[in-house]
Design a protein around this motif. Structure first.
Motif, short mmCIF file in Angstrom:
data_model
loop_
_atom_site.label_atom_id
_atom_site.label_comp_id
_atom_site.label_asym_id
_atom_site.label_seq_id
_atom_site.Cartn_x
_atom_site.Cartn_y
_atom_site.Cartn_z
N ALA A 24 17.86 0.63 0.56
CA ALA A 24 17.02 1.62 -0.12
C ALA A 24 15.78 1.95 0.73
CB ALA A 24 16.60 1.11 -1.50
N CYS A 25 15.13 0.93 1.28
CA CYS A 25 13.96 1.16 2.13
C CYS A 25 14.34 1.90 3.40
CB CYS A 25 13.28 -0.16 2.48
SG CYS A 25 12.16 -0.75 1.19
N ARG A 26 15.47 1.56 3.98
CA ARG A 26 15.93 2.25 5.20
C ARG A 26 16.19 3.72 4.92
NH1 ARG A 26 20.92 3.30 6.51
NH2 ARG A 26 21.73 1.73 5.10
N ASN A 27 16.88 4.00 3.80
CA ASN A 27 17.17 5.39 3.43
C ASN A 27 15.89 6.18 3.13
OD1 ASN A 27 19.94 5.21 3.71
ND2 ASN A 27 20.25 4.53 1.60
N THR A 28 14.99 5.58 2.39
CA THR A 28 13.73 6.25 2.05
C THR A 28 12.94 6.58 3.31
OG1 THR A 28 13.65 5.11 -0.07
CG2 THR A 28 11.60 6.06 0.72
N ASN A 34 12.87 12.58 8.38
CA ASN A 34 13.66 13.77 8.73
C ASN A 34 13.45 14.96 7.80
OD1 ASN A 34 14.93 12.56 10.95
ND2 ASN A 34 16.37 11.54 9.59
N LYS A 35 12.65 14.81 6.78
CA LYS A 35 12.51 15.84 5.76
C LYS A 35 12.09 17.20 6.34
CE LYS A 35 10.07 16.96 1.53
NZ LYS A 35 9.01 16.60 0.63
N ASP A 36 11.02 17.24 7.09
CA ASP A 36 10.50 18.51 7.59
C ASP A 36 11.41 19.15 8.62
OD1 ASP A 36 8.32 18.32 5.95
OD2 ASP A 36 7.09 17.31 7.46
N SER A 37 11.95 18.37 9.53
CA SER A 37 12.77 18.95 10.60
C SER A 37 14.12 19.44 10.09
CB SER A 37 12.98 17.92 11.71
OG SER A 37 13.71 16.82 11.23
N LYS A 38 14.60 18.92 9.01
CA LYS A 38 15.91 19.30 8.49
C LYS A 38 15.84 20.36 7.41
CE LYS A 38 17.80 16.06 10.97
NZ LYS A 38 18.22 16.36 12.28
N ASN A 39 14.65 20.70 6.95
CA ASN A 39 14.50 21.62 5.83
C ASN A 39 15.06 23.01 6.15
OD1 ASN A 39 13.71 22.06 3.19
ND2 ASN A 39 11.72 22.83 3.78
#
Length: 116
Positions: A24-28, A34-39
């Motif tokens: 869970a920590c690894r995924n979070t 990667n949130k901004d670059s993949k948006n």
């Protein structure tokens, strides 16, 4: 030196190269990273998927004629396509994967499905 989880800061037990205390920590951590670059990519892919579903729904027999207003009513966005195909005669087909359309007269479109 005590090693800590990169996400939550908890003490790490186990392998020397371990960075996270749980999946869970690894995924979070990676999702946040990667949130901004993949948006942008995610938004474009969502738009292409929606366009594809609309063309597929309106073209069950693999060749149909439909009005621009019907496409717009369903939410089709003409700015998102994957391929252009120009025939020898000079007509340009616009494709979203294997579903395509050809602009006709009077704001109508011929919907087609490309054969493999």
């Amino acid at each position: 030196m005590q090693r800590q989880c990169l996400e939550c800061g908890d003490k790490l037990i186990g392998r020397v190269d371990k960075k996270f205390c749980s999946d869970a920590c690894r995924n979070t951590y990676n999702n946040r990273l990667n949130k901004d670059s993949k948006n942008l990519v995610r938004n474009v892919n969502n738009r292409l998927r929606k366009n594809y579903r609309i063309l597929e729904q309106l073209n069950p027999n693999q060749k149909t004629k439909v009005s621009r207003s019907k496409l717009i009513e369903k939410g089709f966005d003409f700015n998102y396509i994957t391929t252009l195909y120009t025939t020898k005669v000079g007509k340009t087909y616009y494709f979203v994967y294997d579903q395509g359309y050809l602009p006709l007269e009077d704001d109508y479109f011929a919907l087609v499905k490309r054969e493999n």
